[in-house]
Design an enzyme around this catalytic site. Sequence first.
Site, mmCIF file in Angstrom:
data_model
loop_
_atom_site.group_PDB
_atom_site.id
_atom_site.type_symbol
_atom_site.label_atom_id
_atom_site.label_comp_id
_atom_site.label_asym_id
_atom_site.label_seq_id
_atom_site.Cartn_x
_atom_site.Cartn_y
_atom_site.Cartn_z
ATOM 1 N N CYS A 83 -6.840 -6.015 3.466
ATOM 2 C CA CYS A 83 -5.533 -6.138 2.703
ATOM 3 C C CYS A 83 -4.545 -7.219 3.514
ATOM 4 O O CYS A 83 -4.421 -6.779 4.760
ATOM 5 C CB CYS A 83 -4.689 -4.824 2.794
ATOM 6 N N GLY A 130 -11.487 -11.305 -8.838
ATOM 7 C CA GLY A 130 -10.738 -12.402 -8.828
ATOM 8 C C GLY A 130 -10.549 -13.164 -10.167
ATOM 9 O O GLY A 130 -11.496 -14.031 -10.129
ATOM 10 N N GLY A 131 -9.549 -12.930 -10.597
ATOM 11 C CA GLY A 131 -9.026 -13.868 -11.625
ATOM 12 C C GLY A 131 -9.975 -13.454 -13.021
ATOM 13 O O GLY A 131 -9.808 -14.396 -13.818
ATOM 14 N N LEU A 147 1.053 -1.281 -0.042
ATOM 15 C CA LEU A 147 -0.051 0.030 -0.084
ATOM 16 C C LEU A 147 0.963 1.384 0.034
ATOM 17 O O LEU A 147 0.471 2.116 0.914
ATOM 18 C CB LEU A 147 -0.878 0.090 1.284
ATOM 19 N N ASN A 168 -10.533 -9.798 -2.296
ATOM 20 C CA ASN A 168 -9.226 -9.316 -2.228
ATOM 21 C C ASN A 168 -8.201 -10.509 -2.221
ATOM 22 O O ASN A 168 -8.645 -11.620 -2.383
ATOM 23 C CB ASN A 168 -8.902 -8.447 -0.884
ATOM 24 N N THR A 173 -5.515 -8.323 -11.964
ATOM 25 C CA THR A 173 -4.320 -8.751 -12.454
ATOM 26 C C THR A 173 -4.276 -8.960 -14.067
ATOM 27 O O THR A 173 -3.384 -8.808 -14.593
ATOM 28 C CB THR A 173 -4.186 -9.997 -12.016
HETATM 29 C C1 LIG Z 1 -0.463 -5.696 -7.632
HETATM 30 C C2 LIG Z 1 -1.845 -5.599 -6.770
HETATM 31 C C3 LIG Z 1 -1.800 -4.568 -6.031
HETATM 32 C C4 LIG Z 1 -3.224 -4.322 -5.198
HETATM 33 N N1 LIG Z 1 -3.491 -3.487 -4.416
HETATM 34 C C5 LIG Z 1 -4.601 -3.201 -3.972
HETATM 35 C C6 LIG Z 1 -4.856 -2.128 -3.032
HETATM 36 O O1 LIG Z 1 -4.171 -1.223 -2.846
HETATM 37 N N2 LIG Z 1 -6.186 -2.145 -2.434
HETATM 38 C C7 LIG Z 1 -7.047 -3.022 -2.532
HETATM 39 O O2 LIG Z 1 -8.274 -3.008 -1.759
HETATM 40 N N3 LIG Z 1 -6.847 -3.997 -3.274
HETATM 41 C C8 LIG Z 1 -5.635 -4.126 -3.962
HETATM 42 N N4 LIG Z 1 -5.540 -5.381 -4.637
HETATM 43 C C9 LIG Z 1 -6.393 -6.649 -4.673
HETATM 44 C C10 LIG Z 1 -7.318 -6.359 -5.964
HETATM 45 O O3 LIG Z 1 -7.765 -4.998 -5.883
HETATM 46 C C11 LIG Z 1 -8.253 -7.428 -6.302
HETATM 47 O O4 LIG Z 1 -8.941 -7.558 -5.071
HETATM 48 C C12 LIG Z 1 -7.412 -8.860 -6.370
HETATM 49 O O5 LIG Z 1 -6.297 -8.722 -7.135
HETATM 50 C C13 LIG Z 1 -8.117 -9.974 -7.034
HETATM 51 O O6 LIG Z 1 -8.603 -9.658 -8.495
HETATM 52 P P1 LIG Z 1 -7.576 -9.946 -9.603
HETATM 53 O O7 LIG Z 1 -7.582 -11.740 -9.478
HETATM 54 O O8 LIG Z 1 -8.527 -9.902 -10.831
HETATM 55 O O9 LIG Z 1 -6.469 -9.375 -9.447
HETATM 56 C C14 LIG Z 1 -4.145 -5.436 -5.402
HETATM 57 C C15 LIG Z 1 -3.782 -6.587 -6.272
HETATM 58 C C16 LIG Z 1 -2.761 -6.641 -6.880
HETATM 59 C C17 LIG Z 1 -2.371 -7.772 -7.644
#
Ligand SMILES: Cc1cc2nc3c(=O)[nH]c(=O)nc-3n(C[C@H](O)[C@H](O)[C@H](O)COP(=O)(O)O)c2cc1C
Lengths: 295, 295, 259, 259
Positions: free
Chosen positions: A131, A243-244, A74, A192, A266
């Site tokens: 987080c 998520g994914g 963060l 998350n 991602t």
């Molecule tokens: C590099 C990275 C940084 C992230 N930073 C935050 C953040 O600052 N605050 C937050 O609430 N979630 C954060 N997340 C979580 C994402 O918002 C999301 O919930 C999680 O990656 C699942 O989705 P995805 O599989 O599409 O990435 C972060 C995820 C990644 C991969």
Amino acid sequence: MRTDLCGIELEHPVINASGTWDAIAALRTFGDEVLTRFPFAAFVSKTITLEPRQGNPPPRLWETPAGLINSIGLPNKGLAGYLEHDLPVLARLPVPLIVNVMGFTREEVATLVAAVAERDEVAGLELNVSCPNVESGLIMGADPSETAALVERVRPLTSKPLVVKLTPNATDPPAVARAAQDAGADAVSLINTLRGMALHPGTGEPWLGAGTGGVSGPAIRAIALAQVAQVSQSVSIPVIGMGGVESGADAHALMAAGAAAVAVGTASFRDPRAGARIRVELEELARKERVSAGA
Amino acid sequence: MRTDLCGIELEHPVINASGTWDAIAALRTFGDEVLTRFPFAAFVSKTITLEPRQGNPPPRLWETPAGLINSIGLPNKGLAGYLEHDLPVLARLPVPLIVNVMGFTREEVATLVAAVAERDEVAGLELNVSCPNVESGLIMGADPSETAALVERVRPLTSKPLVVKLTPNATDPPAVARAAQDAGADAVSLINTLRGMALHPGTGEPWLGAGTGGVSGPAIRAIALAQVAQVSQSVSIPVIGMGGVESGADAHALMAAGAAAVAVGTASFRDPRAGARIRVELEELARKERVSAGA
Amino acid sequence: MNRTVAPFDRRLSTVTGAEAIGAYRLLRCSDEGPEPRPGQFYMLAAAERWGGGQDERPYLPRAFSYLRRSGGELEFLLEDVGPGTRRLSELRPGDGLWLLGPLGSGFAAPRDGREPLLVGGGIGIVPLLPLHTSLSPPAEVLLGFRDAGHAAAAALFDGATVCTDDGSEGQHGLVTELLDEHLDDHVEVYACGPPAMLEAVRLMTGERDVPAQLALESGMACGFGACFGCVVPTREGYVRVCVDGPVLEARDLEAVPAH
Amino acid sequence: MNRTVAPFDRRLSTVTGAEAIGAYRLLRCSDEGPEPRPGQFYMLAAAERWGGGQDERPYLPRAFSYLRRSGGELEFLLEDVGPGTRRLSELRPGDGLWLLGPLGSGFAAPRDGREPLLVGGGIGIVPLLPLHTSLSPPAEVLLGFRDAGHAAAAALFDGATVCTDDGSEGQHGLVTELLDEHLDDHVEVYACGPPAMLEAVRLMTGERDVPAQLALESGMACGFGACFGCVVPTREGYVRVCVDGPVLEARDLEAVPAH
Ligand SMILES: Cc1cc2nc3c(=O)[nH]c(=O)nc-3n(C[C@H](O)[C@H](O)[C@H](O)COP(=O)(O)O)c2cc1C
Ligand SMILES: Cc1cc2nc3c(=O)[nH]c(=O)nc-3n(C[C@H](O)[C@H](O)[C@H](O)COP(=O)(O)OP(=O)(O)OC[C@H]3O[C@@H](n4cnc5c(N)ncnc54)[C@H](O)[C@@H]3O)c2cc1C
Ligand SMILES: Cc1cc2nc3c(=O)[nH]c(=O)nc-3n(C[C@H](O)[C@H](O)[C@H](O)COP(=O)(O)OP(=O)(O)OC[C@H]3O[C@@H](n4cnc5c(N)ncnc54)[C@H](O)[C@@H]3O)c2cc1C
Ligand SMILES: Cc1cc2nc3c(=O)[nH]c(=O)nc-3n(C[C@H](O)[C@H](O)[C@H](O)COP(=O)(O)O)c2cc1C
Ligand code: FES
Ligand code: FES
């Protein structure tokens, strides 16, 4: 597919996941096309905290089979820096702005919510109680009564939509979602990242500077879908599913499981405009569905 | 790499994960070579329950990115059927036998433990308190006091090693592990599968006959490693690590994180002798480590 | 026994041939393993880059009946329906192929001097070919396909009666209609094909009390009885297609599941 | 500005050439994108089967400095160090390649009429080539490699001084030893190479108060500032290599991280 997300008008249901798309860096990299061809229906900014944070020591990334572990920690300019430097730029985006905030105490969250919500540029707020990189994130969002107390504290501070972002590292996410709803949250978002870890192949020491991190990407999709389905059945407020998500089919599945909107995280790392592609694919699937339903 | 797993002598630290290798079916398929070239240092049998179970309606499998969701639903012959039909065959295996049991009440578990433990063929028992496919599995293993009460109930029934298999679908696996240890467990094993779901690509209905299932395979490896590391730091009894192990390096990482032994699950589906390959790779890594440590 | 015991090792074989047969793909590979029985199958996976296809799959190996076996070579016939079959369809001579098998239990000899009647639909013709060549005198063979492109594979069989859904090759109609014409009390049916076809065969043969051996498909993870994932409902409960089948008696089945 | 703004789209390019250059692999592809600045990079991913390699990876795209750009073609030079570079090394003409870029901020002109001195180690020579060809009069170039197999790539540069760790080509020794000989108060150093080399360059130039621009590497997920994963420590805190670099002033850095 216009979508009303607890009062926020979206042109379509695909938004970004917090912390996975930096509009300001994108403007530097891609120029003003970012404004004219913005890939999401809303912009969710990366978590901000009261004080500035440097984030975790590198390395911060580890690639896993069909996924990623991050221990970003963060990093952000803090509330004042965000309001002064980032908000004016983000106000130029052609979509509603949702600001994600996290505090280490309820009072910190209250300060953040009050200060952010009063700005006209802000359409809604997302509370990061999940987080896995920062101790308190885990605790608040894993426990229904903690979550309830937090939402009760900040709910009176604004009439703008409040989204509570749930952690998947919990025994009973639906209970936490219900607690958030009962305390006045307008929506919940999930999932998350899942707590994860990798070791340095050579030394056997933790690879990530922070020791552990959070897993995201296709590897967690099936877990996300199960939690979104469960939570959607447990609350009546809208659910933002994530998520994914990599394709319209993935987004469609989350919506079939009950999500009102879908966030892309991602997948944007592979393609900065993944959100736009996913939106097109999703609308095509929805169209086909309407046709086959004879509508 | 001889390993003493809470009193069970193992020739090496690689065993199978419960429910992912059926020695009796393997004997039919591969013949007696299964006995002479058994790929694991111990055999952990699939969960048995008091009464016979048919398991969940098909489909029971869904392939995910780098993983698998299963909703098998613990089909088994029941205690009596197991003791009569399976145990005599399993007694022919050249390795110690660990029997995995699950009950829907503490008394059921007690009955199972008492009946299984008295058999000479049995070297140890594993309590499945973590199966996400069956309601009570989730509840017992997600809650420290539930786990403690269960282990306290069955501990006096046998002096044979008792392994408690933890669920990853919990807020605080280390707390559950400590509760198991304090109540007298000889070891803990983790992780079981993570709750997951998939929808039929055509209909949008849940694909799996049981609606949801459990995710396993490389997709969950980073999550497993984080939980094994955390639990290992929280207990002094041995930890059996599992989740996405496909190579000696994966096994080595779990052991570096604190595991005393490693179980191979989904990887066996790709190769029935994956355990044997992983053992060789692991021993080679350990040898190199000794060399470079100058020992 | 209709089961050859498999070597207790996944073995690395080399692709020695790959060609199109109409809409299907023929894959040939070296194999030192034992002689399989008609109806048995193998688990296959490409040695390189198994994964990274559509939706990051395939991850697990895939089940395939063998088509032919001779001179240290095995042949398979593939229909491209997803990431696994696509990857296997891309293999070229020299590429590596993981092979586990032969697996499962194949076809049994007809009972009571009955005449075997072979009924295949689409890619389901595959296990019938080794059965066909093992029978003497030759059996009657009824094959149904979607269209002429798929029906090209019928040429693998000597003297088969062919029909297509669209009439573009052979008779116009379903293979179950052909079966209806050929079904009498002296035959034993051997069938493989899509679930709806097999379910129709099960019902037709059940009604006429004719014995039928059905070679089933089912989503599999392991192929050797380890996962309990591939079950179908029988009158005695669920059985695993990979170890108790893939050939099962029609009369034992509760239904042929849709997937 | 040392930054060409990138098209806001990942684009599908076609591989037009692939050949070995000693131990490295040259990859050529079509590109309609804008002209990049020396030191900028692209994120690359194979269009087909990106994944399914060692340990089921790669999943994310990989960062590569461009080597040459001309006539609608881009060239990259790859060192095979893991599943991503392996997959890219296997690409053949006609294969699809996802391309995002040009990204990041490249080299700046030397200040105060200083003479550019280019120092490259191993695969780190790549971003120095477009810089080299853009400079007139030609700059002094010092290149270090493991051995002669790797040093073959030095032929891409006109008149470079070469050394190898094992002495099998050029001088015997480290490129930082060459640098030590050439470092004087009139130069500005442009360096790219392994972390230990760059750290040595940072310390040497810092001691002599000579300006140095270092092209850094860092594990990246996105390449466009989205993930905050690629940071390195500077005197002002962490900065993202992908948007604030990859070229950073040596004097701003706290250290060149080991990975
Ligand atoms: C590099 C990275 C940084 C992230 N930073 C935050 C953040 O600052 N605050 C937050 O609430 N979630 C954060 N997340 C979580 C994402 O918002 C999301 O919930 C999680 O990656 C699942 O989705 P995805 O599989 O599409 O990435 C972060 C995820 C990644 C991969
Ligand atoms: C005993 C046996 C013998 C066989 N013999 C042959 C043969 O000779 N020739 C031949 O071509 N085929 C044969 N098959 C079928 C073959 O195994 C399948 O076509 C193959 O596994 C499909 O894999 P795929 O990756 O290409 O497609 P998949 O994507 O796996 O799709 C195949 C079907 O599986 C389902 N599905 C879709 N996505 C998923 C998912 N993520 N997880 C699980 N299921 C999913 C859908 O119903 C889909 O239609 C046989 C099967 C069995 C069991
Ligand atoms: C701006 C920039 C420019 C570059 N230019 C070039 C170039 O011109 N030519 C070139 O050949 N390379 C270049 N690189 C390096 C290149 O990006 C890497 O070599 C590549 O990403 C490696 O990917 P891989 O899959 O082959 O190897 P990986 O397996 O990713 O291994 C590479 C390194 O990453 C670490 N690692 C290992 N496993 C993992 C994992 N699971 N997750 C995360 N890290 C892991 C290890 O330190 C390993 O040594 C550049 C990098 C940057 C940032
Ligand atoms: C098909 C399948 C069946 C399983 N059955 C059981 C079971 O009966 N009892 C049990 O305790 N765990 C069971 N598990 C969980 C595994 O033992 C193991 O904890 C999990 O799969 C993670 O390891 P892996 O990723 O190596 O598969 C099963 C897993 C799979 C994939
Ligand atoms: S496929 Fe695993 S038991 Fe049949
Ligand atoms: S690689 Fe994502 S911010 Fe730099």
